[in-house]
Design a protein around this motif. Sequence first.
Motif, PDB file in Angstrom:
ATOM      1  N   ASP A 121     -33.089  38.589  55.725  1.00  0.00           N
ATOM      2  CA  ASP A 121     -34.650  38.378  56.334  1.00  0.00           C
ATOM      3  C   ASP A 121     -35.454  37.975  55.486  1.00  0.00           C
ATOM      4  O   ASP A 121     -36.641  38.184  55.643  1.00  0.00           O
ATOM      5  CB  ASP A 121     -34.726  40.107  56.807  1.00  0.00           C
ATOM      6  N   ASP A 122     -35.029  37.215  54.463  1.00  0.00           N
ATOM      7  CA  ASP A 122     -35.922  36.542  53.651  1.00  0.00           C
ATOM      8  C   ASP A 122     -35.380  35.238  53.057  1.00  0.00           C
ATOM      9  O   ASP A 122     -34.265  34.786  53.541  1.00  0.00           O
ATOM     10  CB  ASP A 122     -36.376  37.382  52.383  1.00  0.00           C
ATOM     11  N   ALA A 123     -36.095  34.360  52.339  1.00  0.00           N
ATOM     12  CA  ALA A 123     -35.596  32.922  51.883  1.00  0.00           C
ATOM     13  C   ALA A 123     -34.236  33.132  50.901  1.00  0.00           C
ATOM     14  O   ALA A 123     -33.838  32.019  50.849  1.00  0.00           O
ATOM     15  CB  ALA A 123     -36.559  32.218  51.425  1.00  0.00           C
ATOM     16  N   ASP A 124     -34.056  34.058  50.441  1.00  0.00           N
ATOM     17  CA  ASP A 124     -32.813  34.172  49.617  1.00  0.00           C
ATOM     18  C   ASP A 124     -31.486  34.318  50.274  1.00  0.00           C
ATOM     19  O   ASP A 124     -30.423  34.120  49.702  1.00  0.00           O
ATOM     20  CB  ASP A 124     -32.849  35.717  48.729  1.00  0.00           C
ATOM     21  N   GLY A 125     -31.591  34.452  51.544  1.00  0.00           N
ATOM     22  CA  GLY A 125     -30.444  34.406  52.450  1.00  0.00           C
ATOM     23  C   GLY A 125     -30.147  33.199  52.982  1.00  0.00           C
ATOM     24  O   GLY A 125     -30.752  32.143  53.356  1.00  0.00           O
ATOM     25  N   ASP A 126     -28.823  32.915  53.475  1.00  0.00           N
ATOM     26  CA  ASP A 126     -28.487  31.649  54.300  1.00  0.00           C
ATOM     27  C   ASP A 126     -28.893  31.850  55.581  1.00  0.00           C
ATOM     28  O   ASP A 126     -29.066  33.010  56.184  1.00  0.00           O
ATOM     29  CB  ASP A 126     -26.871  31.585  54.437  1.00  0.00           C
ATOM     30  N   ILE A 127     -29.424  30.468  56.178  1.00  0.00           N
ATOM     31  CA  ILE A 127     -29.829  30.672  57.477  1.00  0.00           C
ATOM     32  C   ILE A 127     -28.822  30.872  58.626  1.00  0.00           C
ATOM     33  O   ILE A 127     -27.577  29.975  58.454  1.00  0.00           O
ATOM     34  CB  ILE A 127     -30.521  29.026  57.802  1.00  0.00           C
ATOM     35  N   LEU A 128     -28.994  31.770  59.328  1.00  0.00           N
ATOM     36  CA  LEU A 128     -27.934  32.050  60.351  1.00  0.00           C
ATOM     37  C   LEU A 128     -28.318  31.534  61.779  1.00  0.00           C
ATOM     38  O   LEU A 128     -27.244  31.012  62.560  1.00  0.00           O
ATOM     39  CB  LEU A 128     -27.974  33.556  60.645  1.00  0.00           C
ATOM     40  N   THR A 129     -29.320  31.362  62.077  1.00  0.00           N
ATOM     41  CA  THR A 129     -29.893  30.801  63.395  1.00  0.00           C
ATOM     42  C   THR A 129     -31.097  29.892  63.447  1.00  0.00           C
ATOM     43  O   THR A 129     -31.859  30.093  62.734  1.00  0.00           O
ATOM     44  CB  THR A 129     -29.907  31.906  64.695  1.00  0.00           C
ATOM     45  N   ARG A 130     -30.990  29.097  64.147  1.00  0.00           N
ATOM     46  CA  ARG A 130     -32.452  28.137  64.444  1.00  0.00           C
ATOM     47  C   ARG A 130     -32.639  28.170  65.732  1.00  0.00           C
ATOM     48  O   ARG A 130     -31.940  27.867  66.590  1.00  0.00           O
ATOM     49  CB  ARG A 130     -32.179  26.686  63.992  1.00  0.00           C
ATOM     50  N   ALA A 131     -33.943  28.393  65.949  1.00  0.00           N
ATOM     51  CA  ALA A 131     -34.369  28.454  67.429  1.00  0.00           C
ATOM     52  C   ALA A 131     -34.342  27.072  68.307  1.00  0.00           C
ATOM     53  O   ALA A 131     -34.638  26.163  67.726  1.00  0.00           O
ATOM     54  CB  ALA A 131     -35.841  28.918  67.521  1.00  0.00           C
ATOM     55  N   PRO A 132     -33.805  27.051  69.421  1.00  0.00           N
ATOM     56  CA  PRO A 132     -33.520  25.974  70.216  1.00  0.00           C
ATOM     57  C   PRO A 132     -35.209  25.414  70.806  1.00  0.00           C
ATOM     58  O   PRO A 132     -36.008  26.133  70.593  1.00  0.00           O
ATOM     59  CB  PRO A 132     -33.024  26.223  71.531  1.00  0.00           C
ATOM     60  N   GLU A 133     -35.265  24.077  71.016  1.00  0.00           N
ATOM     61  CA  GLU A 133     -36.640  23.605  71.199  1.00  0.00           C
ATOM     62  C   GLU A 133     -37.179  24.151  72.576  1.00  0.00           C
ATOM     63  O   GLU A 133     -38.449  24.471  72.556  1.00  0.00           O
ATOM     64  CB  GLU A 133     -36.582  22.098  71.484  1.00  0.00           C
TER      65      GLU A 133
END
Length: 297
Positions: free
Chosen positions: A81-93
């Motif tokens: 839940d912060d920038a130290d973690g790996d990105i899990l999802t990205r919102a679609p357009e």
Amino acid sequence: MVSPGILLVDKPAGLTSHDVVARTRRALGTRKVGHAGTLDPMATGLLVIGVEGATRLLTYIVGADKTYEATIRLGQTTGTDDADGDILTRAPESAWASVTPERVSAGVSALTGAISQVPSSVSAIKVDGRRAYDRVRAGEEVVLAPRDVTVSRFDVIDRRIGDGFMDLDVVVDCSSGTYIRSLARDLGIDLGVGGHLTALRRTRVGDFDVADAADIDDLAEAELLTPAAAAARVLDPLQVSTADARDLRHGKRLAGRADRLSGSLAAAIDEDGVLVGVVEKRGADLKSAMNMPEISR
């Protein structure tokens, strides 16, 4: 010998709160050092440090309200839940069509006031004697129980649109125990695009302000607040006579003095301006809830 007191430190990013305590021990030449409220390594800002006998005051400081400045990134989720973690999802357009200024304001409003919040699974909360983040790192699935907190201010100061994300700069006033990471996560969930923190700075703990804090490289020369001055920022000060101070230090009650307290606790300060301790009501009397170690004058 190091005098007891409260030290305000402006923690830089990359250090843990324990790192700051360790540096303070080395700088001041004492092992008797503690802090009032952990900051994550990513976070910067105010850390309240107790030195020598003033560590006893930390119990009364840790529950104070706090102010944070933060940046929430909408459009992405991470494992922490912060920038130290790996990105899990990205919102679609397609998800961004409903993320209007009005919807953002409504989402922020829903997270303001008395709310029930589920802390991040990588928090320092203990689960069966072990830190939640240690269990997560060991591969365990951790779901923490919700807790009631109060967010008295949640203001969006600025917003910026990036490539597939939106950054919100916010200021939050909140009760102790509030997780700003969880606010970012829950706002992202409400808006349907996900969210996490990319920056966090604590600027206030009770009446202590980061503007008065020492830099991490200046700890040896930093001025400590006396226990009496620090306690008077947290509790109502109560002036006591030399005789009353002696009685309190010896565990005696001050008979019939409970009406001198407007609240439940007060900081008893003797005629020399020295903090005797913290007193509380006990029926019609006053008694010590905490005594400071006596110092030679």
